[in-house]
Design a protein around this motif. Structure first.
Motif, mmCIF file in Angstrom:
data_model
loop_
_atom_site.group_PDB
_atom_site.id
_atom_site.type_symbol
_atom_site.label_atom_id
_atom_site.label_comp_id
_atom_site.label_asym_id
_atom_site.label_seq_id
_atom_site.Cartn_x
_atom_site.Cartn_y
_atom_site.Cartn_z
ATOM 1 N N LEU A 145 0.820 -1.211 0.000
ATOM 2 C CA LEU A 145 0.000 0.000 0.000
ATOM 3 C C LEU A 145 0.852 1.258 0.000
ATOM 4 O O LEU A 145 0.322 2.360 -0.144
ATOM 5 C CB LEU A 145 -0.936 0.013 1.217
ATOM 6 N N ARG A 154 -6.408 7.106 -0.283
ATOM 7 C CA ARG A 154 -6.610 5.649 -0.238
ATOM 8 C C ARG A 154 -6.072 5.077 1.071
ATOM 9 O O ARG A 154 -6.658 4.145 1.633
ATOM 10 C CB ARG A 154 -5.934 4.984 -1.438
ATOM 11 N N LEU A 155 -4.965 5.620 1.573
ATOM 12 C CA LEU A 155 -4.446 5.167 2.860
ATOM 13 C C LEU A 155 -5.447 5.455 3.972
ATOM 14 O O LEU A 155 -5.602 4.657 4.902
ATOM 15 C CB LEU A 155 -3.117 5.864 3.177
ATOM 16 N N HIS A 158 -8.444 2.793 3.380
ATOM 17 C CA HIS A 158 -8.196 1.367 3.165
ATOM 18 C C HIS A 158 -8.262 0.587 4.487
ATOM 19 O O HIS A 158 -7.688 1.000 5.497
ATOM 20 C CB HIS A 158 -6.825 1.158 2.520
ATOM 21 N N GLU A 160 -6.742 -1.976 5.394
ATOM 22 C CA GLU A 160 -5.443 -2.466 5.845
ATOM 23 C C GLU A 160 -4.484 -1.322 6.173
ATOM 24 O O GLU A 160 -3.336 -1.568 6.529
ATOM 25 C CB GLU A 160 -4.806 -3.352 4.768
ATOM 26 N N ALA A 161 -4.971 -0.099 6.054
ATOM 27 C CA ALA A 161 -4.100 1.060 6.282
ATOM 28 C C ALA A 161 -4.571 1.823 7.520
ATOM 29 O O ALA A 161 -4.576 1.280 8.627
ATOM 30 C CB ALA A 161 -4.066 1.940 5.036
ATOM 31 N N CYS A 173 -13.429 10.506 7.521
ATOM 32 C CA CYS A 173 -13.508 10.132 6.113
ATOM 33 C C CYS A 173 -14.692 10.806 5.419
ATOM 34 O O CYS A 173 -14.630 11.090 4.218
ATOM 35 C CB CYS A 173 -13.569 8.620 5.958
ATOM 36 N N ASP A 198 -14.322 5.327 -6.122
ATOM 37 C CA ASP A 198 -13.631 4.202 -5.496
ATOM 38 C C ASP A 198 -13.708 4.289 -3.975
ATOM 39 O O ASP A 198 -13.979 3.294 -3.285
ATOM 40 C CB ASP A 198 -12.169 4.163 -5.930
ATOM 41 N N LEU A 199 -13.455 5.482 -3.437
ATOM 42 C CA LEU A 199 -13.450 5.652 -1.984
ATOM 43 C C LEU A 199 -14.838 5.446 -1.390
ATOM 44 O O LEU A 199 -14.975 4.945 -0.275
ATOM 45 C CB LEU A 199 -12.917 7.031 -1.612
ATOM 46 N N TYR A 202 -15.667 1.835 -0.234
ATOM 47 C CA TYR A 202 -15.096 1.225 0.967
ATOM 48 C C TYR A 202 -16.156 1.168 2.071
ATOM 49 O O TYR A 202 -16.967 2.091 2.221
ATOM 50 C CB TYR A 202 -13.902 2.029 1.469
#
Length: 273
Positions: A145, A154-155, A158, A160-161, A173, A198-199, A202
């Motif tokens: 990432l 994206r961080l 995400h 996993e971030a 967010c 895209d965001l 999530y």
């Protein structure tokens, strides 16, 4: 126009005539022909002729209309080319000698902001530079990432971030999405619109109670090392850019929102010395 409408418009057609471009930007800014003509000090009749292709605007008129419409520099070049003129604004990499003073200014601001984190991003929120206080906050994020380019939004989203470490994920967010939406509206940039969509995909928890009246801004609350660090952020941009790269740079600076965070940042900075 929302981001979805912007996407549809982008996918539907790409204007090729200067009049089509001007009409797109005028409608995006929700201005009538009369409003824009008054702002640009031309007749509404002449503007109508330009938009329909019955009249060809001068180079100065294209630039004047673009300025009144607050068209980004990158897109002003598109307007000029569509009208048959050469582009007016250069786009140089930050490594270009002409931007040496800009690089020095960015480095100065980022360094001077320590022990608080600060970073510079491009128009698509890709990381350009950061001070040494940013890296510790990204400890433990999977390397895949953090490959180039690192997209800081994206961080933030995400799973996993930073998302699982953000205490007030929905509020923070949500604020970032609203800001990105405004950028999509202002620029109609297809890559930004794609990033926005895209965001939104999530998973995100519902927003909790309204922001406390004690807050002066939406904080960014991050779990780090067994404690919660709380920040508020500001954004800096260059005031009078005539280079595309410079016009699209933003410096994101974070300040401690409480004394505990301020003290912890001082300790982190000392450990890095």
């Amino acid at each position: 126009m929302n981001a979805h409408a912007s996407t549809a418009r982008t996918e539907r057609s790409q204007p090729v005539h200067i009049g089509d471009h001007l009409r797109e930007w005028r409608q995006r800014r929700r201005m009538s022909q009369l409003d824009l003509a008054g702002e640009a000090e031309i007749s509404a009749r002449h503007l109508s002729f330009v938009e329909t292709g019955r009249a060809a605007p001068s180079r100065d008129m294209v630039l004047r209309l673009a300025e009144r419409l607050d068209v980004p520099l990158r897109e002003r070049n598109v307007l000029l080319v569509a009208a048959g003129y050469a582009p007016a604004f250069q786009q140089r990499p930050l490594e270009d000698p002409a931007l040496k003073s800009v690089r020095q200014a960015i480095d100065l601001v980022l360094k001077a902001h320590e022990p608080n984190p600060a970073l510079a991003v491009d128009r698509h929120w890709n990381l350009v530079s950061a001070n040494r206080m940013v890296a510790p906050l990204l400890d433990g994020i999977p390397q895949h990432l953090l490959g180039q380019p690192v997209n800081v939004l994206r961080l933030a989203f995400h799973p996993e971030a930073l998302a699982p470490r953000t205490v007030n994920l929905a509020e923070w967010c949500g604020h970032l999405l609203e800001r990105l939406h405004r950028q999509c509206e202002a620029t109609a940039d297809p890559e930004l619109i794609k990033l926005y969509n895209d965001l939104k995909s999530y998973p995100m928890p519902a927003r909790s109670a309204p922001l406390s009246s004690d807050n002066v801004a939406i904080p960014f609350k991050l779990r780090h090392g067994g404690e919660i660090l709380s920040f508020f952020s500001t954004t800096m941009v260059f005031g009078t850019p005539v280079d595309i790269t410079l016009s699209e740079l933003a410096l994101e600076t974070f300040f401690p929102a409480d004394e505990r965070t301020a003290e912890r940042l001082k300790q982190m900075a000392a450990s890095l010395s």
